[in-house]
Scaffold this motif. Structure first.
Motif, PDB file in Angstrom:
ATOM      1  N   LEU A 202       0.823  -1.216   0.000  1.00  0.00           N
ATOM      2  CA  LEU A 202       0.000   0.000   0.000  1.00  0.00           C
ATOM      3  C   LEU A 202       0.853   1.261   0.000  1.00  0.00           C
ATOM      4  O   LEU A 202       0.487   2.280  -0.592  1.00  0.00           O
ATOM      5  CB  LEU A 202      -0.941  -0.016   1.221  1.00  0.00           C
ATOM      6  CG  LEU A 202      -2.086  -1.025   1.077  1.00  0.00           C
ATOM      7  CD1 LEU A 202      -2.682  -1.373   2.436  1.00  0.00           C
ATOM      8  CD2 LEU A 202      -3.170  -0.475   0.144  1.00  0.00           C
ATOM      9  N   ARG A 203       2.004   1.167   0.651  1.00  0.00           N
ATOM     10  CA  ARG A 203       2.919   2.308   0.668  1.00  0.00           C
ATOM     11  C   ARG A 203       3.452   2.573  -0.731  1.00  0.00           C
ATOM     12  O   ARG A 203       3.413   3.686  -1.240  1.00  0.00           O
ATOM     13  CB  ARG A 203       4.079   2.001   1.622  1.00  0.00           C
ATOM     14  CG  ARG A 203       4.957   3.184   1.964  1.00  0.00           C
ATOM     15  CD  ARG A 203       5.875   2.875   3.144  1.00  0.00           C
ATOM     16  NE  ARG A 203       6.657   1.661   2.927  1.00  0.00           N
ATOM     17  CZ  ARG A 203       6.627   0.594   3.708  1.00  0.00           C
ATOM     18  NH1 ARG A 203       5.843   0.569   4.781  1.00  0.00           N
ATOM     19  NH2 ARG A 203       7.352  -0.465   3.428  1.00  0.00           N
ATOM     20  N   GLU A 204       3.883   1.483  -1.357  1.00  0.00           N
ATOM     21  CA  GLU A 204       4.496   1.656  -2.662  1.00  0.00           C
ATOM     22  C   GLU A 204       3.494   1.949  -3.765  1.00  0.00           C
ATOM     23  O   GLU A 204       3.692   2.826  -4.582  1.00  0.00           O
ATOM     24  CB  GLU A 204       5.318   0.405  -3.024  1.00  0.00           C
ATOM     25  CG  GLU A 204       6.675   0.421  -2.329  1.00  0.00           C
ATOM     26  CD  GLU A 204       7.208  -0.957  -2.005  1.00  0.00           C
ATOM     27  OE1 GLU A 204       6.995  -1.883  -2.828  1.00  0.00           O
ATOM     28  OE2 GLU A 204       7.800  -1.135  -0.916  1.00  0.00           O
ATOM     29  N   ARG A 205       2.405   1.198  -3.723  1.00  0.00           N
ATOM     30  CA  ARG A 205       1.467   1.273  -4.838  1.00  0.00           C
ATOM     31  C   ARG A 205       0.475   2.414  -4.679  1.00  0.00           C
ATOM     32  O   ARG A 205       0.028   3.004  -5.651  1.00  0.00           O
ATOM     33  CB  ARG A 205       0.725  -0.061  -4.935  1.00  0.00           C
ATOM     34  CG  ARG A 205       0.371  -0.452  -6.330  1.00  0.00           C
ATOM     35  CD  ARG A 205      -0.065  -1.911  -6.415  1.00  0.00           C
ATOM     36  NE  ARG A 205      -1.327  -2.161  -5.748  1.00  0.00           N
ATOM     37  CZ  ARG A 205      -1.797  -3.370  -5.476  1.00  0.00           C
ATOM     38  NH1 ARG A 205      -1.102  -4.453  -5.810  1.00  0.00           N
ATOM     39  NH2 ARG A 205      -2.957  -3.521  -4.875  1.00  0.00           N
ATOM     40  N   GLU A 206       0.100   2.701  -3.430  1.00  0.00           N
ATOM     41  CA  GLU A 206      -0.980   3.655  -3.214  1.00  0.00           C
ATOM     42  C   GLU A 206      -0.546   4.863  -2.382  1.00  0.00           C
ATOM     43  O   GLU A 206      -1.376   5.703  -2.025  1.00  0.00           O
ATOM     44  CB  GLU A 206      -2.161   2.966  -2.499  1.00  0.00           C
ATOM     45  CG  GLU A 206      -2.592   1.633  -3.108  1.00  0.00           C
ATOM     46  CD  GLU A 206      -3.425   1.819  -4.370  1.00  0.00           C
ATOM     47  OE1 GLU A 206      -3.927   2.950  -4.574  1.00  0.00           O
ATOM     48  OE2 GLU A 206      -3.559   0.866  -5.150  1.00  0.00           O
ATOM     49  N   GLN A 207       0.722   4.908  -2.034  1.00  0.00           N
ATOM     50  CA  GLN A 207       1.214   5.995  -1.186  1.00  0.00           C
ATOM     51  C   GLN A 207       0.401   6.154   0.095  1.00  0.00           C
ATOM     52  O   GLN A 207       0.204   7.241   0.611  1.00  0.00           O
ATOM     53  CB  GLN A 207       1.228   7.342  -1.944  1.00  0.00           C
ATOM     54  CG  GLN A 207       2.407   7.478  -2.902  1.00  0.00           C
ATOM     55  CD  GLN A 207       2.217   6.622  -4.154  1.00  0.00           C
ATOM     56  OE1 GLN A 207       1.185   6.704  -4.800  1.00  0.00           O
ATOM     57  NE2 GLN A 207       3.196   5.796  -4.476  1.00  0.00           N
ATOM     58  N   LEU A 208      -0.088   5.022   0.592  1.00  0.00           N
ATOM     59  CA  LEU A 208      -0.806   5.059   1.873  1.00  0.00           C
ATOM     60  C   LEU A 208       0.175   4.729   2.980  1.00  0.00           C
ATOM     61  O   LEU A 208       0.973   3.810   2.868  1.00  0.00           O
ATOM     62  CB  LEU A 208      -1.955   4.055   1.871  1.00  0.00           C
ATOM     63  CG  LEU A 208      -3.244   4.519   1.206  1.00  0.00           C
ATOM     64  CD1 LEU A 208      -4.229   3.361   1.103  1.00  0.00           C
ATOM     65  CD2 LEU A 208      -3.860   5.692   1.947  1.00  0.00           C
TER      66      LEU A 208
END
Ligand SMILES: Cc1ncc(C[n+]2csc(CCOP(=O)(O)OP(=O)(O)O)c2C)c(N)n1
Ligand SMILES: Cc1ncc(C[n+]2csc(CCOP(=O)(O)OP(=O)(O)O)c2C)c(N)n1
Ligand SMILES: [Mg+2]
Ligand SMILES: [Mg+2]
Lengths: 335, 306, 306, 335
Positions: free
Chosen positions: D230-236
């Motif tokens: 989620l951090r990498e793909r969605e910047q969450l």
């Protein structure tokens, strides 16, 4: 008609309707008729199909499971719900497993009745409400009768309409309650559907609803009392959600109620300690529904027993188990 | 062309079968179990599986004494031999253990959780013995005349529910045969470290008559089983068969902690070798047939599911 | 002025005690139980309570044969007699059943859940027998020389955990005496409707020697108990005592479903009457003393808690 | 160092430290060392205090309870957590009851270890995570080690620092995981206090936190993976709340985390079916804290297994048990 009489006649009707129904339990024969008299008269009427057993909770449930695998519809009585864990492995790893693990080639239509709850001074090992420990078991239904439904009809539904094991949680104090055909000032709405066939009774108050009390079994009486107190003393207008199907969670029923208007508060009431209990599941399920339908925020409270062993002394027991005042306080705390 | 009729079955046996037929079945079970261990070794199958190498003759003898049409069987974690002796369905079982949708339970049950007609098994020790008592009660009430055979290991006499089950069965005079495989071990624990007194005395203390036999001798085991099963049926009360035969393979896969000398002694008394000796040269042809059958079953189980 | 020293205790007995002393204790237990039933009848106490009327002599005899300083006791639902024979604390028990904070467990445990020094009880059938095995293991490891006495009813032989416990106790040679009160009934179910075979054979099948006695005869019961307990201690292995004595009272309160004729026969063999006969006229004075003790205990238990 | 090695050396250290520690279980002797090797080498080092037993789950726990009542500190191994219900009555009505029902006059310092969880193709009766059924039992602690803590130290804490029975839930797949001394990009915050002595590991992401993943035991790995995706793909930017003390609920830890800023979303992850599970308790507890501190609304999701028996076939099993993608989907569903 009391809850007890209704259960007794429901069981009698089930025995009369189908020769595959077999009642099995400790001390269930007449004249005793079981520790709480639910089976009274049945052995006399159906001597061949009411079987008293050794003191073997696991063995009894195991035997009933075998009967069910081979076409019977056994109804087991566990003398005290406190002893359910003795049959726990049979319930979870045998009765509830066979249908799915044998790839839907068998059915296990088995009902396990368990008189539960306290408030009688029976002490630490004869007063518990252990049903929360059996919620969320794939393949197992958990239901609880109460005075607002038809307990006998519910028992027949558990015996005949479901082909899986059903844990049927009766409340010892509840046995003596009279069945309520109406519940003024509430409108009685009955919710049942394919996914959740065991009916939820929704008591709708007249006028706008300030909050909901979610409850089941032995807590219904306290919820009704608390709602009356709050109506009279605080002019709070509460609805009751009286759940019968404790597991699987009757999410469709909850959804139907919530879509009618999100309450400002939901108080979930149970006799067991609330930690990891039924109320937590209700709150988590309602939160999901609230989010899906983008409803407003809800204040939640849980009312249950103290996280304590239930003492024998009645005064100590009363201090541990939840009472009307606790529900009233929880509701007021929401506002 | 394959040496069998394509049904991927072992022919099951009954009391009238010839020694050669019994051998074919017992040897087929052995070959099946060996094939499984090979598949485990190569990583083609995972999970857990308990093979019955060394105990095949007991499975064949007891099952041959049952009436396969009406009698019921409740087996345990080490149930492949019981299953194959009951219905012979090599492919159905192999596919099940391979986790295929055409396995007998669609791949859901796996090695320890099998069902076919009147055959059931569960991998939790002891509990299924209680279920078997219920099956026997059901059949008694239906007046089907069926006997239920409950398989359990000697180690499983550690489980309390076994006694609850024996008590109920004896008290209610149920037509059930408790068939105890006394292989002297449970997982890694020898019987002497887990059982006080004796199994036979325990059964008798519940008023359950006992036939104690060597699971090495097919004729003896079959006669005793027939006697116990007939008595169970005619008297409508439980009986027990205790069959002594060593587990020659690992508990599950490769987890045998017994020392080599001990295993050597056990292998020197391999029941299958004894039975093979009794039928002489015919065994070779039978074993060739079986090898083909296993190969074909394995080949089919290795194809993509339809 | 009261006829006792104010301690509200019954004097406990040992092997050297006189018949009159044993009688005092047994009769005191009877009087206590009767008082309880009266209090139930008047609604002064609620909940549930299981009285041991008819079984007092067994409690007295077996406990007298124990070494009260070091031995341990694990009792069951019908444990007042076991408790009073162990420590004699009339007031502590009565207060507990009255739900008072000065009861032996502060009113939390109640009738079925008692603890005092090395005495424990639990109202769930069977499970406490397993706990007693653990207590025996603890004492063996501590080399305390203590024997553990596990009380259980004949009906409790329905529970599987009893066999798990017997097996472990025998296998590990633990100093435990399984003391079985064979009163011929469990709640409303006669033994014949719940037990196949025999209790003695079941114990022996676990390699546990058995002393089977009449619980009507104090001398016989005491001798057998002494023998079993001594052997348990010296051999460090379990023994069983089976004491036959009818339950003369209700299961709990007023819930006796046996017919009058059956009860009459049972009462005709009241063990306490037999013991009373053996000590002659001294009994009257003893019983008067006991009556005063009970009255005083009841009076004190009826006062407000400090 | 793996979780397994840590547990093994923790148990060894406990045996070495105190002669009252006794290990009891099925097939725990060397060379086998238990089905999952946690006891390997211990019987060789402490031959007198590692006891292999008959196959008697109830009897073993009963015996250990008796030992604990008389001053020992037994550690029981239940070979598979699936068999916990066989000892359920012993746990709930004996071990967890004695201290309170004997009015605090006794203690039962007992640890029951239970290797749990699936993903190994062991099938319906050898793959379950049944710990949710033992939450909320007064007098019982339930804890679960994981790679972010020190499993061996945790086990010693359970053995020595608590005088009540502790159910110690190990994850079979988790045994092989390496211990993580750091977990970039997170700051590791350890929370422990008197009411909740078993530490919660709070992984704080750098920068503002978009949501929290609550998890324990075998789900930690999946939560870490999902957060990375989620951090990498969605910047969450997600934080993790890795709970060790499953019961009683470590409300003080949750409160400390929430007072640091209410997350917009909380996703609770467990390997069992989520119904009436640990996640429900976490959500209900957080809702209580949110309400008390008047924090903003939170979107909740639960991730767990399907409400199904766990099939033997690995492909079918994978479809039933929760995976990283399910967590990712649940988080995205919140926004
Ligand atoms: C209730 C339970 N406890 C433990 C196990 C793990 N287990 C599987 S097989 C086995 C040994 C069984 O021994 P035995 O009954 O002698 O049968 P055998 O394997 O020798 O055929 C054990 C302990 C189990 N399956 N079920
Ligand atoms: C596990 C369990 N099941 C059922 C009961 C209910 N119960 C209490 S006493 C009793 C009968 C016990 O019979 P027995 O062991 O013969 O002892 P007795 O009452 O005759 O002394 C029963 C069934 C219980 N306490 N525990
Ligand atoms: Mg064996
Ligand atoms: Mg009795």
């Amino acid at each position: 008609m009391t809850v007890l009489a209704s259960l007794n006649s429901g069981l009698r009707a089930a025995l009369a309707a189908d020769g595959h129904v077999i009642v099995i339990g400790e001390d269930v024969l007449d004249p005793y008729g079981g520790a709480f008299k639910v089976t009274r008269g049945l052995a006399t009427a159906f001597p061949d199909r009411v079987l008293t057993t050794p003191i073997s909770e696991a063995g009894i449930v195991a035997t009933a499971t075998g009967l069910a695998l081979r076409g019977f519809r056994p109804v087991v009585e566990i003398m005290f719900g406190d002893f359910l864990f003795l049959a726990g492995d049979q319930i979870v790893n045998h009765a509830a497993k066979y249908r799915a693990m044998f790839n839907e080639q068998v059915r296990v239509p088995l009902v396990i009745r368990a008189p539960s709850g306290g408030r009688r001074g029976y002490g630490p090992t004869h007063s518990q409400s252990l049903e929360k420990h059996f919620l969320g078991v794939p393949g197992l239904w958990v239901v609880a009768p109460h005075s607002l439904g038809d307990p006998g009809a519910l028992l027949r539904q558990a015996i005949f309409d479901v082909d899986d094991p059903v844990l049927f949680i009766e409340n010892k104090i509840g046995y003596g309650e009279a069945l309520l055909r109406e519940a003024p000032p509430y409108e009685i709405v009955t919710l049942a559907d394919h996914a959740a066939p065991f009916p939820t009774i929704w008591l709708r108050p007249p006028g706008p609803c300030d909050g909901l009390l979610a409850c089941y079994g032995g807590s219904v009486r306290f919820a009704l009392d608390a709602a009356a107190v709050l109506r009279e003393r605080e002019q709070l207008n509460l609805g009751l959600v009286v759940v019968t199907q404790l597991s699987p969670t009757p999410a469709s029923h909850l959804e139907a109620i919530l879509r009618n208007g999100a309450p400002a508060a939901v108080v979930a009431i149970e006799e067991a300690p609330a930690e990891a209990g039924w109320g937590a599941e209700i709150i988590a399920s309602i939160e999901q529904i609230r989010d899906t339908h983008r409803l407003g925020a809800i204040a939640y409270r849980r009312v249950g027993a103290n996280a304590a062993v239930i003492p024998s002394a009645r005064t100590l027991e009363d201090a541990v188990l939840p009472r009307t005042e606790d529900i009233v306080a929880a509701v007021l705390d929401c506002f | 062309m394959s040496a069998h009729d394509g049904s991927m079955r072992l022919a099951v046996t009954d009391r009238a079968s010839s020694r050669a037929d019994h051998y074919r079945l017992a040897s087929g079970i052995r070959a099946f179990e060996r094939m499984l261990l090979d598949q485990f070794a190569t990583g083609r199958i995972g999970g857990t599986t308990h093979t019955c190498i060394g105990q095949e003759v007991t499975a064949v003898a007891v099952t041959a004494a049952l009436e396969r049409e009406r009698d019921c069987v409740f087996s345990n974690h080490r149930g492949h031999g019981h299953f194959l002796a009951y219905c012979g369905e090599i492919f159905g079982l192999l596919a099940e253990i391979f986790g295929r949708s055409d396995g007998v339970c669609g791949g859901r049950g796996g090695s320890q959780h099998l069902h076919r007609r009147n055959f059931y098994s569960n991998g939790v020790q002891g509990g299924s013995v209680g279920n078997a008592v219920g099956v026997a009660l059901a059949e008694k009430r239906k007046r089907s005349g069926a006997v239920t055979c409950a398989w359990l290991g000697d180690g499983t006499f550690g489980e309390g529910v076994v006694y609850e089950a024996m008590n109920i069965a004896s008290l209610w005079r149920l037509p059930i045969v408790f068939t105890i495989e006394a292989n002297g071990i449970a997982q890694t624990t020898p019987t002497g470290m887990q059982l006080a007194g004796s199994i036979a005395a325990r059964c008798r203390a519940f008023d359950i008559p006992v036939e104690e036999v060597s699971g090495r001798d097919l004729a003896e085991a079959l006669a005793a089983a027939a006697h116990a099963i007939d008595a169970t049926r005619s008297e409508t009360r439980p009986h027990a068969i205790i069959s002594h035969a060593a587990r020659l393979g690992p508990h599950s896969k490769g987890d045998d902690t017994r020392d080599a000398a001990q295993l050597e002694v056990a292998w020197a008394h391999d029941p299958l070798v004894m039975l093979r000796g009794q039928i002489g040269r015919a065994a070779d042809a039978i074993d060739r047939d079986i090898a083909v059958l296993m190969q074909d079953a394995l080949a089919r189980a290795s194809e993509a599911t339809a």
